[in-house]
Scaffold this motif. Structure first.
Motif, mmCIF file in Angstrom:
data_model
loop_
_atom_site.group_PDB
_atom_site.id
_atom_site.type_symbol
_atom_site.label_atom_id
_atom_site.label_comp_id
_atom_site.label_asym_id
_atom_site.label_seq_id
_atom_site.Cartn_x
_atom_site.Cartn_y
_atom_site.Cartn_z
ATOM 1 N N VAL A 58 65.209 72.261 131.849
ATOM 2 C CA VAL A 58 66.018 71.232 132.492
ATOM 3 C C VAL A 58 67.349 71.843 132.895
ATOM 4 N N GLU A 59 67.572 71.922 134.186
ATOM 5 C CA GLU A 59 68.823 72.465 134.698
ATOM 6 C C GLU A 59 69.918 71.416 134.678
ATOM 7 N N THR A 60 69.585 70.200 135.112
ATOM 8 C CA THR A 60 70.612 69.167 135.213
ATOM 9 C C THR A 60 70.038 67.782 134.946
ATOM 10 N N ILE A 61 70.898 66.928 134.459
ATOM 11 C CA ILE A 61 70.583 65.508 134.329
ATOM 12 C C ILE A 61 71.565 64.767 135.227
ATOM 13 N N VAL A 62 71.036 63.938 136.113
ATOM 14 C CA VAL A 62 71.873 63.120 136.980
ATOM 15 C C VAL A 62 72.115 61.789 136.274
ATOM 16 N N HIS A 63 73.367 61.554 135.906
ATOM 17 C CA HIS A 63 73.760 60.331 135.200
ATOM 18 C C HIS A 63 74.401 59.388 136.213
ATOM 19 N N LEU A 64 73.609 58.440 136.699
ATOM 20 C CA LEU A 64 74.120 57.466 137.666
ATOM 21 C C LEU A 64 74.910 56.391 136.932
ATOM 22 N N ASN A 65 76.117 56.149 137.387
ATOM 23 C CA ASN A 65 77.001 55.192 136.730
ATOM 24 C C ASN A 65 77.203 53.968 137.626
ATOM 25 N N PRO A 66 76.530 52.853 137.333
ATOM 26 C CA PRO A 66 76.704 51.640 138.139
ATOM 27 C C PRO A 66 77.865 50.767 137.669
ATOM 28 N N ASN A 67 78.587 51.195 136.651
ATOM 29 C CA ASN A 67 79.615 50.369 136.016
ATOM 30 C C ASN A 67 80.909 50.321 136.817
ATOM 31 N N ARG A 68 81.655 49.230 136.601
ATOM 32 C CA ARG A 68 82.960 49.025 137.231
ATOM 33 C C ARG A 68 84.059 49.366 136.243
ATOM 34 N N TRP A 69 85.109 50.008 136.750
ATOM 35 C CA TRP A 69 86.204 50.455 135.901
ATOM 36 C C TRP A 69 87.231 49.373 135.611
ATOM 37 N N THR A 100 77.985 60.375 138.323
ATOM 38 C CA THR A 100 78.628 59.649 139.414
ATOM 39 C C THR A 100 79.749 58.804 138.831
ATOM 40 N N SER A 101 80.763 58.543 139.615
ATOM 41 C CA SER A 101 81.981 57.954 139.083
ATOM 42 C C SER A 101 81.910 56.461 138.812
ATOM 43 N N GLY A 102 81.064 55.735 139.478
ATOM 44 C CA GLY A 102 81.039 54.286 139.309
ATOM 45 C C GLY A 102 81.961 53.613 140.309
ATOM 46 N N ALA A 103 82.116 52.300 140.168
ATOM 47 C CA ALA A 103 82.891 51.506 141.125
ATOM 48 C C ALA A 103 84.292 51.223 140.587
ATOM 49 N N ARG A 104 85.272 51.262 141.461
ATOM 50 C CA ARG A 104 86.646 51.031 141.025
ATOM 51 C C ARG A 104 86.953 49.561 140.848
ATOM 52 N N GLY A 105 86.169 48.687 141.462
ATOM 53 C CA GLY A 105 86.446 47.257 141.348
ATOM 54 C C GLY A 105 87.793 46.930 141.962
ATOM 55 N N THR A 106 88.660 46.252 141.215
ATOM 56 C CA THR A 106 89.966 45.827 141.731
ATOM 57 C C THR A 106 91.075 46.846 141.471
ATOM 58 N N LEU A 107 90.752 47.950 140.826
ATOM 59 C CA LEU A 107 91.761 48.962 140.494
ATOM 60 C C LEU A 107 92.077 49.842 141.700
ATOM 61 N N THR A 108 93.233 50.480 141.662
ATOM 62 C CA THR A 108 93.558 51.488 142.676
ATOM 63 C C THR A 108 92.753 52.753 142.359
ATOM 64 N N TRP A 109 92.742 53.669 143.309
ATOM 65 C CA TRP A 109 92.046 54.939 143.086
ATOM 66 C C TRP A 109 92.662 55.661 141.897
ATOM 67 N N GLU A 110 93.985 55.672 141.832
ATOM 68 C CA GLU A 110 94.682 56.375 140.757
ATOM 69 C C GLU A 110 94.359 55.770 139.388
ATOM 70 N N GLU A 111 94.357 54.440 139.306
ATOM 71 C CA GLU A 111 94.015 53.766 138.048
ATOM 72 C C GLU A 111 92.580 54.070 137.628
#
Length: 122
Positions: A58-69, A100-111
């Motif tokens: 196994v070279e890599t595992i792709v961890h998809l993140n559907p969660n909101r920050w 993957t980073s997931g969704a920012r929701g109502t936060l700014t990119w920096e937050e």
């Protein structure tokens, strides 16, 4: 197949692990990539167990993140899921985990970036 080529099971959408294993063998692959969505769909522990006995690297595992920050419960879920993915990577000898980073929701990119870094670092 060249020894450094890795075939990810994203190439076989909707296919169960047994079919992925057949595809990898027919292609002559030694190194593979897997995704957490398939692991969840088939049952995490049985998936890891079967894959650990498969003979593939196994070279890599792709961890998809559907969660909101912007939702603390989803941030905690992300942390638990990532921890489980990292543990599976350890068992399987994965060389990397692609997150993957997931969704920012109502936060700014920096937050969002700050929350992501904090969650990954914990």
């Amino acid at each position: 197949m060249h020894d450094r080529i890795s075939v990810n099971n994203l190439c076989f959408p909707g296919a169960p692990l047994a079919t992925d294993l057949e595809h990898w063998r027919s292609l002559g692959a030694r190194r593979i990539g897997i995704q957490t969505a398939k692991m969840n769909a088939e049952g995490w522990d049985p998936y890891v167990e079967q894959l650990s006995r498969s003979g593939f690297e196994v070279e890599t595992i792709v961890h998809l993140n559907p969660n909101r920050w912007d939702d603390d419960a989803q941030v905690e879920r992300f942390k638990r899921e990532l921890s489980r993915t990292l543990a599976a990577g350890n068992v399987l000898g994965a060389r990397s985990v692609y997150v993957t980073s997931g969704a920012r929701g109502t936060l700014t990119w920096e937050e969002t970036a700050q929350k992501f870094c904090s969650a990954v670092g914990s």
